[in-house]
Design a protein around this motif. Structure first.
Motif, short mmCIF file in Angstrom:
data_model
loop_
_atom_site.label_atom_id
_atom_site.label_comp_id
_atom_site.label_asym_id
_atom_site.label_seq_id
_atom_site.Cartn_x
_atom_site.Cartn_y
_atom_site.Cartn_z
N ILE A 91 8.67 3.99 -7.00
CA ILE A 91 9.81 3.13 -6.72
C ILE A 91 9.75 1.88 -7.58
O ILE A 91 10.77 1.43 -8.11
N GLU A 92 8.56 1.33 -7.74
CA GLU A 92 8.40 0.15 -8.60
C GLU A 92 8.84 0.48 -10.03
O GLU A 92 9.55 -0.30 -10.67
N ASN A 93 8.44 1.64 -10.54
CA ASN A 93 8.85 2.06 -11.90
C ASN A 93 10.35 2.32 -11.97
O ASN A 93 10.99 1.99 -12.96
N ALA A 94 10.89 2.91 -10.92
CA ALA A 94 12.33 3.22 -10.89
C ALA A 94 13.16 1.95 -10.94
O ALA A 94 14.21 1.92 -11.58
N LYS A 95 12.69 0.89 -10.30
CA LYS A 95 13.44 -0.37 -10.27
C LYS A 95 13.69 -0.91 -11.68
O LYS A 95 14.64 -1.65 -11.89
N ARG A 96 12.83 -0.54 -12.61
CA ARG A 96 12.99 -1.02 -13.99
C ARG A 96 14.02 -0.22 -14.79
O ARG A 96 14.48 -0.67 -15.83
N SER A 97 14.38 1.01 -14.30
CA SER A 97 15.27 1.83 -15.10
C SER A 97 16.56 2.27 -14.39
O SER A 97 17.45 2.81 -15.04
N VAL A 98 16.66 2.04 -13.09
CA VAL A 98 17.87 2.44 -12.36
C VAL A 98 18.31 1.29 -11.46
O VAL A 98 17.56 0.35 -11.22
N ASP A 99 19.53 1.42 -10.93
CA ASP A 99 20.06 0.39 -10.03
C ASP A 99 19.43 0.49 -8.64
O ASP A 99 19.12 -0.51 -8.02
N GLN A 100 19.27 1.72 -8.15
CA GLN A 100 18.68 1.95 -6.82
C GLN A 100 17.89 3.25 -6.85
O GLN A 100 18.21 4.16 -7.62
N ALA A 101 16.89 3.32 -5.98
CA ALA A 101 16.10 4.55 -5.88
C ALA A 101 15.70 4.76 -4.43
O ALA A 101 15.49 3.81 -3.68
N GLU A 102 15.60 6.04 -4.06
CA GLU A 102 15.19 6.41 -2.71
C GLU A 102 14.20 7.57 -2.84
O GLU A 102 14.49 8.59 -3.47
N LEU A 103 13.02 7.40 -2.25
CA LEU A 103 11.97 8.41 -2.32
C LEU A 103 11.72 9.00 -0.95
O LEU A 103 11.57 8.26 0.03
N TYR A 104 11.70 10.30 -0.87
CA TYR A 104 11.34 11.01 0.36
C TYR A 104 10.11 11.84 0.02
O TYR A 104 10.11 12.62 -0.93
N TRP A 105 9.03 11.66 0.81
CA TRP A 105 7.79 12.38 0.54
C TRP A 105 7.24 12.87 1.87
O TRP A 105 6.96 12.09 2.77
N ASN A 106 7.09 14.16 1.98
CA ASN A 106 6.55 14.77 3.19
C ASN A 106 5.29 15.54 2.83
O ASN A 106 5.31 16.40 1.96
N GLN A 107 4.21 15.21 3.50
CA GLN A 107 2.96 15.95 3.35
C GLN A 107 2.54 16.39 4.74
O GLN A 107 2.58 15.59 5.69
N SER A 108 2.15 17.65 4.86
CA SER A 108 1.69 18.11 6.16
C SER A 108 0.60 19.17 6.00
O SER A 108 0.52 19.85 4.97
N HIS A 109 -0.20 19.26 7.02
CA HIS A 109 -1.24 20.28 7.11
C HIS A 109 -1.11 20.88 8.50
O HIS A 109 -1.05 20.15 9.49
N GLY A 138 18.83 -0.31 2.70
CA GLY A 138 17.81 -1.27 2.26
C GLY A 138 16.51 -1.09 3.02
O GLY A 138 16.39 -0.27 3.94
N THR A 139 15.54 -1.87 2.66
CA THR A 139 14.24 -1.85 3.34
C THR A 139 14.41 -2.30 4.78
O THR A 139 15.17 -3.22 5.07
N ALA A 140 13.72 -1.63 5.66
CA ALA A 140 13.82 -1.98 7.09
C ALA A 140 12.44 -1.89 7.73
O ALA A 140 11.58 -1.14 7.27
N ASP A 141 12.24 -2.68 8.76
CA ASP A 141 11.01 -2.61 9.53
C ASP A 141 11.26 -1.75 10.76
O ASP A 141 12.18 -2.02 11.53
N TYR A 142 10.47 -0.72 10.91
CA TYR A 142 10.60 0.17 12.05
C TYR A 142 9.37 0.01 12.94
O TYR A 142 8.28 -0.27 12.45
N PRO A 143 9.54 0.22 14.24
CA PRO A 143 8.38 0.12 15.13
C PRO A 143 7.37 1.21 14.80
O PRO A 143 7.74 2.31 14.40
N ARG A 144 6.12 0.89 14.93
CA ARG A 144 5.05 1.84 14.65
C ARG A 144 4.94 2.81 15.82
O ARG A 144 4.82 2.40 16.96
N LEU A 145 5.00 4.11 15.52
CA LEU A 145 4.89 5.13 16.54
C LEU A 145 3.41 5.40 16.83
O LEU A 145 2.59 5.41 15.93
N THR A 146 3.10 5.64 18.09
CA THR A 146 1.72 5.90 18.46
C THR A 146 1.52 7.38 18.82
O THR A 146 0.68 7.71 19.64
N ALA A 147 2.29 8.26 18.22
CA ALA A 147 2.20 9.69 18.52
C ALA A 147 1.07 10.37 17.74
O ALA A 147 0.71 11.50 18.02
#
Length: 127
Positions: A5-23, A88-97
């Motif tokens: 996202i930091e790199n994207a900010k230098r070359s685009v107007d906006q960026a959104e990253l979705y990353w899912n890792q699971s086991h 935009g950036t938002a603060d979400y409550p931390r889940l304890t699940a």
């Protein structure tokens, strides 16, 4: 914030990253017998960018994959014009699940737990 996202900010107007890792580990029984144990690791990443009012996207296994950002930016050159922006950036409550002890269980641990349950069930509900 991820470096992509930091790199994207230098070359685009906006960026959104979705990353899912699971086991995941699945332990399957039939008729009180262990049939199958499977383990799966999944990683999937998508990147959407807005550049000059057009949207582009790319998909990869990991966000640091070579050319990932470049592919999304290239797609934006030919993307559809859009009249919205990403949230935009938002603060979400931390889940304890999440339970670290559960996350550390191995397939052998799960089979052991299942065997204990199977034994109790079989005593109460014999064939």
């Amino acid at each position: 914030m991820h470096s992509l996202i930091e790199n994207a900010k230098r070359s685009v107007d906006q960026a959104e990253l979705y990353w899912n890792q699971s086991h995941s580990i699945a332990v399957r029984y039939e008729n009180y017998r262990l049939q199958q144990v499977t383990e799966n690791d999944v990683s999937e990443t998508s990147l959407r960018v807005i550049k000059d009012g057009k949207i582009g996207s790319a998909y990869a296994v990991f966000p640091d994959q070579e050319g990932f950002l470049d592919n999304a930016v290239s797609g934006a050159q030919y993307g559809d014009p859009i009249a919205y922006s990403f949230a935009g950036t938002a603060d979400y409550p931390r889940l304890t699940a999440y339970d670290e002890a559960t996350a550390q269980l191995t397939s052998a641990d799960l089979v052991e737990i299942c065997e204990a349950i199977r034994s109790k069930l079989q005593k109460r509900l014999p064939d």
